[in-house]
Enzyme design. Structure first.
Site, PDB file in Angstrom:
ATOM      1  N   LYS A 262      14.427 -11.665   2.392  1.00 24.67           N
ATOM      2  CA  LYS A 262      13.454 -11.962   3.442  1.00 24.67           C
ATOM      3  C   LYS A 262      13.660 -13.325   4.092  1.00 24.67           C
ATOM      4  O   LYS A 262      13.313 -13.502   5.269  1.00 24.67           O
ATOM      5  CB  LYS A 262      12.028 -11.821   2.901  1.00 24.67           C
ATOM      6  CG  LYS A 262      11.722 -10.415   2.344  1.00 24.67           C
ATOM      7  CD  LYS A 262      12.041  -9.320   3.340  1.00 24.67           C
ATOM      8  CE  LYS A 262      12.160  -7.953   2.683  1.00 24.67           C
ATOM      9  NZ  LYS A 262      12.594  -6.891   3.620  1.00 24.67           N
TER      10      LYS A 262
ATOM     11  N   GLY B 229       4.580  -7.153   1.364  1.00 24.34           N
ATOM     12  CA  GLY B 229       3.353  -7.843   0.987  1.00 24.34           C
ATOM     13  C   GLY B 229       3.120  -7.961  -0.513  1.00 24.34           C
ATOM     14  O   GLY B 229       2.160  -8.590  -0.944  1.00 24.34           O
TER      15      GLY B 229
ATOM     16  N   HIS C  55      -0.726  -5.732  12.982  1.00 24.83           N
ATOM     17  CA  HIS C  55       0.641  -5.381  12.599  1.00 24.83           C
ATOM     18  C   HIS C  55       1.182  -4.443  13.676  1.00 24.83           C
ATOM     19  O   HIS C  55       0.697  -3.331  13.818  1.00 24.83           O
ATOM     20  CB  HIS C  55       0.638  -4.694  11.231  1.00 24.83           C
ATOM     21  CG  HIS C  55       1.968  -4.131  10.813  1.00 24.83           C
ATOM     22  ND1 HIS C  55       2.539  -4.390   9.592  1.00 24.83           N
ATOM     23  CD2 HIS C  55       2.825  -3.316  11.445  1.00 24.83           C
ATOM     24  CE1 HIS C  55       3.701  -3.767   9.514  1.00 24.83           C
ATOM     25  NE2 HIS C  55       3.903  -3.097  10.627  1.00 24.83           N
TER      26      HIS C  55
ATOM     27  N   HIS D  81      -1.303  -2.944   1.630  1.00 29.07           N
ATOM     28  CA  HIS D  81       0.037  -2.819   2.193  1.00 29.07           C
ATOM     29  C   HIS D  81       0.544  -1.384   2.254  1.00 29.07           C
ATOM     30  O   HIS D  81       1.720  -1.138   2.453  1.00 29.07           O
ATOM     31  CB  HIS D  81       1.024  -3.733   1.459  1.00 29.07           C
ATOM     32  CG  HIS D  81       0.497  -5.134   1.375  1.00 29.07           C
ATOM     33  ND1 HIS D  81       0.133  -5.844   2.503  1.00 29.07           N
ATOM     34  CD2 HIS D  81       0.188  -5.924   0.326  1.00 29.07           C
ATOM     35  CE1 HIS D  81      -0.346  -7.020   2.122  1.00 29.07           C
ATOM     36  NE2 HIS D  81      -0.330  -7.084   0.828  1.00 29.07           N
TER      37      HIS D  81
ATOM     38  N   GLU E 287       9.468  -8.808   9.058  1.00 26.05           N
ATOM     39  CA  GLU E 287      10.527  -8.171   8.272  1.00 26.05           C
ATOM     40  C   GLU E 287      11.184  -7.119   9.138  1.00 26.05           C
ATOM     41  O   GLU E 287      10.595  -6.655  10.110  1.00 26.05           O
ATOM     42  CB  GLU E 287       9.926  -7.419   7.062  1.00 26.05           C
ATOM     43  CG  GLU E 287       9.204  -8.288   6.076  1.00 26.05           C
ATOM     44  CD  GLU E 287       8.577  -7.487   4.942  1.00 26.05           C
ATOM     45  OE1 GLU E 287       8.900  -6.293   4.797  1.00 26.05           O
ATOM     46  OE2 GLU E 287       7.789  -8.069   4.203  1.00 26.05           O
TER      47      GLU E 287
ATOM     48  N   ASN F 274      12.743  -3.275   8.664  1.00 24.42           N
ATOM     49  CA  ASN F 274      12.926  -2.137   7.768  1.00 24.42           C
ATOM     50  C   ASN F 274      14.169  -1.374   8.204  1.00 24.42           C
ATOM     51  O   ASN F 274      14.251  -0.922   9.341  1.00 24.42           O
ATOM     52  CB  ASN F 274      11.709  -1.220   7.808  1.00 24.42           C
ATOM     53  CG  ASN F 274      10.454  -1.962   7.394  1.00 24.42           C
ATOM     54  OD1 ASN F 274      10.472  -2.718   6.427  1.00 24.42           O
ATOM     55  ND2 ASN F 274       9.385  -1.790   8.140  1.00 24.42           N
TER      56      ASN F 274
ATOM     57  N   ARG G 264      15.476   1.569   7.673  1.00 17.93           N
ATOM     58  CA  ARG G 264      15.384   2.977   7.295  1.00 17.93           C
ATOM     59  C   ARG G 264      14.574   3.725   8.352  1.00 17.93           C
ATOM     60  O   ARG G 264      13.962   3.098   9.216  1.00 17.93           O
ATOM     61  CB  ARG G 264      14.636   3.097   5.965  1.00 17.93           C
ATOM     62  CG  ARG G 264      13.235   2.535   6.081  1.00 17.93           C
ATOM     63  CD  ARG G 264      12.347   2.816   4.882  1.00 17.93           C
ATOM     64  NE  ARG G 264      10.958   2.504   5.167  1.00 17.93           N
ATOM     65  CZ  ARG G 264      10.390   1.322   5.038  1.00 17.93           C
ATOM     66  NH1 ARG G 264      11.078   0.287   4.592  1.00 17.93           N
ATOM     67  NH2 ARG G 264       9.118   1.153   5.342  1.00 17.93           N
TER      68      ARG G 264
ATOM     69  N   VAL H  41       7.992   6.329   7.564  1.00 21.92           N
ATOM     70  CA  VAL H  41       6.997   7.394   7.438  1.00 21.92           C
ATOM     71  C   VAL H  41       6.395   7.721   8.806  1.00 21.92           C
ATOM     72  O   VAL H  41       6.205   8.885   9.156  1.00 21.92           O
ATOM     73  CB  VAL H  41       5.865   6.967   6.474  1.00 21.92           C
ATOM     74  CG1 VAL H  41       4.799   8.054   6.369  1.00 21.92           C
ATOM     75  CG2 VAL H  41       6.408   6.620   5.090  1.00 21.92           C
TER      76      VAL H  41
ATOM     77  N   ARG I  77      -2.174   9.572   7.287  1.00 22.61           N
ATOM     78  CA  ARG I  77      -1.495   9.946   6.049  1.00 22.61           C
ATOM     79  C   ARG I  77      -2.539  10.473   5.075  1.00 22.61           C
ATOM     80  O   ARG I  77      -3.485   9.758   4.730  1.00 22.61           O
ATOM     81  CB  ARG I  77      -0.815   8.736   5.427  1.00 22.61           C
ATOM     82  CG  ARG I  77       0.215   8.083   6.324  1.00 22.61           C
ATOM     83  CD  ARG I  77       0.914   6.998   5.547  1.00 22.61           C
ATOM     84  NE  ARG I  77       1.826   6.233   6.374  1.00 22.61           N
ATOM     85  CZ  ARG I  77       2.666   5.325   5.876  1.00 22.61           C
ATOM     86  NH1 ARG I  77       2.672   5.077   4.564  1.00 22.61           N
ATOM     87  NH2 ARG I  77       3.468   4.666   6.672  1.00 22.61           N
TER      88      ARG I  77
HETATM   89  C1  MV4 Z   1       1.516 -12.365   6.458  1.00 14.34           C
HETATM   90  C2  MV4 Z   1       0.141 -12.329   6.778  1.00 14.34           C
HETATM   91  C3  MV4 Z   1      -0.394 -13.469   7.329  1.00 14.34           C
HETATM   92  N1  MV4 Z   1       0.370 -14.554   7.537  1.00 14.34           N
HETATM   93  N2  MV4 Z   1       2.228 -13.475   6.675  1.00 14.34           N
HETATM   94  C4  MV4 Z   1       1.776  -8.091   4.349  1.00 14.34           C
HETATM   95  C5  MV4 Z   1       2.883  -7.122   4.408  1.00 14.34           C
HETATM   96  C6  MV4 Z   1       4.101  -7.928   4.591  1.00 14.34           C
HETATM   97  N3  MV4 Z   1       5.049  -7.248   5.422  1.00 14.34           N
HETATM   98  C7  MV4 Z   1       3.622  -9.211   5.171  1.00 14.34           C
HETATM   99  N4  MV4 Z   1       2.189  -9.196   5.124  1.00 14.34           N
HETATM  100  C8  MV4 Z   1       1.451 -10.185   5.673  1.00 14.34           C
HETATM  101  N5  MV4 Z   1       2.134 -11.311   5.917  1.00 14.34           N
HETATM  102  C9  MV4 Z   1       1.660 -14.517   7.208  1.00 14.34           C
HETATM  103  N6  MV4 Z   1       2.394 -15.622   7.420  1.00 14.34           N
HETATM  104  C10 MV4 Z   1      -0.573 -11.186   6.527  1.00 14.34           C
HETATM  105  C11 MV4 Z   1       0.074 -10.096   5.980  1.00 14.34           C
HETATM  106  C12 MV4 Z   1      -0.746  -8.942   5.741  1.00 14.34           C
HETATM  107  C13 MV4 Z   1      -0.507  -7.757   6.389  1.00 14.34           C
HETATM  108  C14 MV4 Z   1       0.551  -7.594   7.261  1.00 14.34           C
HETATM  109  C15 MV4 Z   1       0.788  -6.402   7.901  1.00 14.34           C
HETATM  110  C16 MV4 Z   1      -0.076  -5.347   7.670  1.00 14.34           C
HETATM  111  C17 MV4 Z   1      -1.131  -5.468   6.802  1.00 14.34           C
HETATM  112  C18 MV4 Z   1      -1.351  -6.662   6.153  1.00 14.34           C
HETATM  113  C19 MV4 Z   1      -2.427  -6.754   5.294  1.00 14.34           C
HETATM  114  C20 MV4 Z   1      -2.636  -7.942   4.652  1.00 14.34           C
HETATM  115  C21 MV4 Z   1      -1.808  -9.040   4.873  1.00 14.34           C
END
Ligand code: MV4
Length: 446
Positions: free
Chosen positions: A115, A164, A207, A234, A287, A289, A291, A294, A337
């Protein structure tokens, strides 16, 4: 490419087999003792038993899967999602065995799996990233320096993680030492890699992810965005496209950044760039992905394109069959889902036998299911039963069709997330498209 082995189970294995049939490719299923009667096994041209139910001995066992490929004469392997799909050692082993990995180059899988490496490569390509440490941190002092520079709260994340898992939020400098120790410990136990990095923590972001696709001839395109904010721990529960109420400038910035990022790493095949979007429309790479995901059907429904067929074509060396200007979002699509989990018991998995199953049907509705009446939902695997995808000329029409579909769905024998999904779709903030990632955990849909 003539015969494809799918190293997966459930709805995604069936989805890939369908795409193979469309192209006249022969198919091979692999399965565990728990999946002897599974639909994906029956639907393949041939099927090879791998072993007892635990994934380690079956869907995660690289050697057994390669052996099944050799035995069946398959010349390509599709990994689906989950299991070995983002394991670069698997992609490498497939290539070494002289087979085609239906996915990106090994190096892209490896780089995006780290990451901090992913952040570094994307930042170098001009993709906005969350303010954070440039790489893994050696000690608490480095976290303190970032906190002083970027401000609090910050979040500690596992460099070898993703999705996450093992994230630790820290609200003030005084809490960093304890958090550093616990995040390091969790990273080591969950991913076998203690390295952690630090980012500024964004409050209640959305997101939004961008589907990208590239071929081996240097063409990279995007297939617009998906909104995936409705998640619990997540795990995504509802996804849609287009993302509602996304400012036009943010949308343009996202897709341009996604294509630039994919191009910069020499990406090939289907991939997804995940971003956080803040309340003012600012966006930050999280990030990538590497692949098929879903939630790919919502993109298929709004673009009218078949992503899995395209994965097979690109893996066979063909040029992308789409030009960017031909890829347009028409109308709206939403996916839910349905998991064998009890929403009244904190989403406790609900394994058992499905004694009765009635699936909805109708205009603009698509069902992607891994189960049928009589299926046994095992404790060993992800409890996703099926996905419902509703399309409409407008978001309201798609939502209406989904409400109708959920009302017509009957699952007996196991508990499911359907009552939760029905409540979520009635929520005023969901109806008006005002979404953020903390909604489920804050209890908005109880
Ligand atoms: C974060 C964030 C807030 N600030 N990074 C969760 C999944 C992973 N891919 C990264 N995630 C998060 N990273 C920073 N700097 C909040 C989350 C996060 C989140 C992100 C996407 C979808 C749902 C989530 C639920 C909780 C926290």
């Amino acid at each position: 490419m003539r015969k494809v082995l799918v190293a997966n189970r459930g709805e995604i294995a069936r989805r890939v087999f369908r795409a193979c049939r469309h192209l006249g490719l022969a198919t091979v299923a692999v399965y565990s003792e728990a999946d002897v009667d599974a639909p994906h096994v029956r639907e393949a041209g041939e099927a090879i038993m791998l072993g007892p139910p635990p994934p380690r001995e079956t869907y995660l066992d690289i050697e057994r899967i390669l052996h099944a490929a050799r035995r069946s004469g398959a010349d390509a392997i599709h990994p689906g999602y989950g299991f070995l799909s983002e394991n670069w050692r698997f992609a490498e082993a497939v290539a070494r065995a002289g087979l085609t990995f239906i996915g990106p180059p090994v190096e892209a899988v490896r780089a995006m799996g780290d990451k901090t490496e992913a952040r570094r490569l994307m930042a170098a390509a001009g993709v906005p990233t969350v303010p954070g440490t440039p790489g893994p941190i050696a000690d608490v002092a480095e976290a303190e320096a970032l906190g002083a520079r970027a401000g609090y709260p910050v979040v500690l994340k596992a460099a070898g993680g993703g999705g996450g898992i093992g994230m630790v939020r820290v609200d003030k400098a005084g809490d960093l030492a304890t958090a550093f120790a616990s995040a390091t410990r969790r990273a080591q136990s969950a991913f076998g890699n203690a390295a952690i990095y630090v980012e500024r923590y964004l409050e209640r972001p959305r997101h939004v992810e961008v589907q990208v696709f590239a071929d081996t001839h240097g063409t990279v395109v995007h297939l617009h965005e998906r909104e995936c904010s409705i998640q619990r721990r997540h795990q995504k529960l509802i996804e849609e496209s287009p993302a509602p109420n996304l400012p036009a400038a943010t949308k343009r910035g996202l897709v341009d950044a996604a294509v630039a990022g994919a191009r910069a790493i020499g990406y090939v095949n289907a991939g997804t760039m995940e971003f956080l979007v803040d309340a003012s429309g600012g966006f930050y790479f999280l990030e990538m992905n590497t692949r098929i995901q879903v939630e790919h059907p919502v993109t298929e429904e709004v673009t009218g394109l078949d992503l899995v067929v395209e994965q097979l074509r690109v893996a066979a060396g063909e040029r992308l069959s789409w030009r960017q200007e031909d890829i347009v979002q028409r109308g709206a699509a939403i996916e839910v889902r349905v998991y064998a989990e009890d929403p009244d018991k904190n989403f406790l998995p609900s394994p058992g036998t499905i004694t009765r199953l009635e699936m909805p049907a109708g205009e603009g509705l698509r069902v992607e299911s891994g189960v049928e009446s009589g299926s046994v939902v095992s404790v060993h695997y992800d409890p996703l039963l099926f996905k419902l995808v509703a399309r409409g000329a407008s978001r309201d029409e798609a939502l209406g069709r989904m409400r109708t579909a959920l009302g017509a769905t009957v699952v007996e024998g196991v508990r499911t997330t359907i009552p939760f999904l029905r409540k979520a779709l009635e929520h005023p903030d969901v109806r008006r498209g005002a979404l953020h990632t903390q909604m489920v955990d804050q209890g908005a849909f109880r």
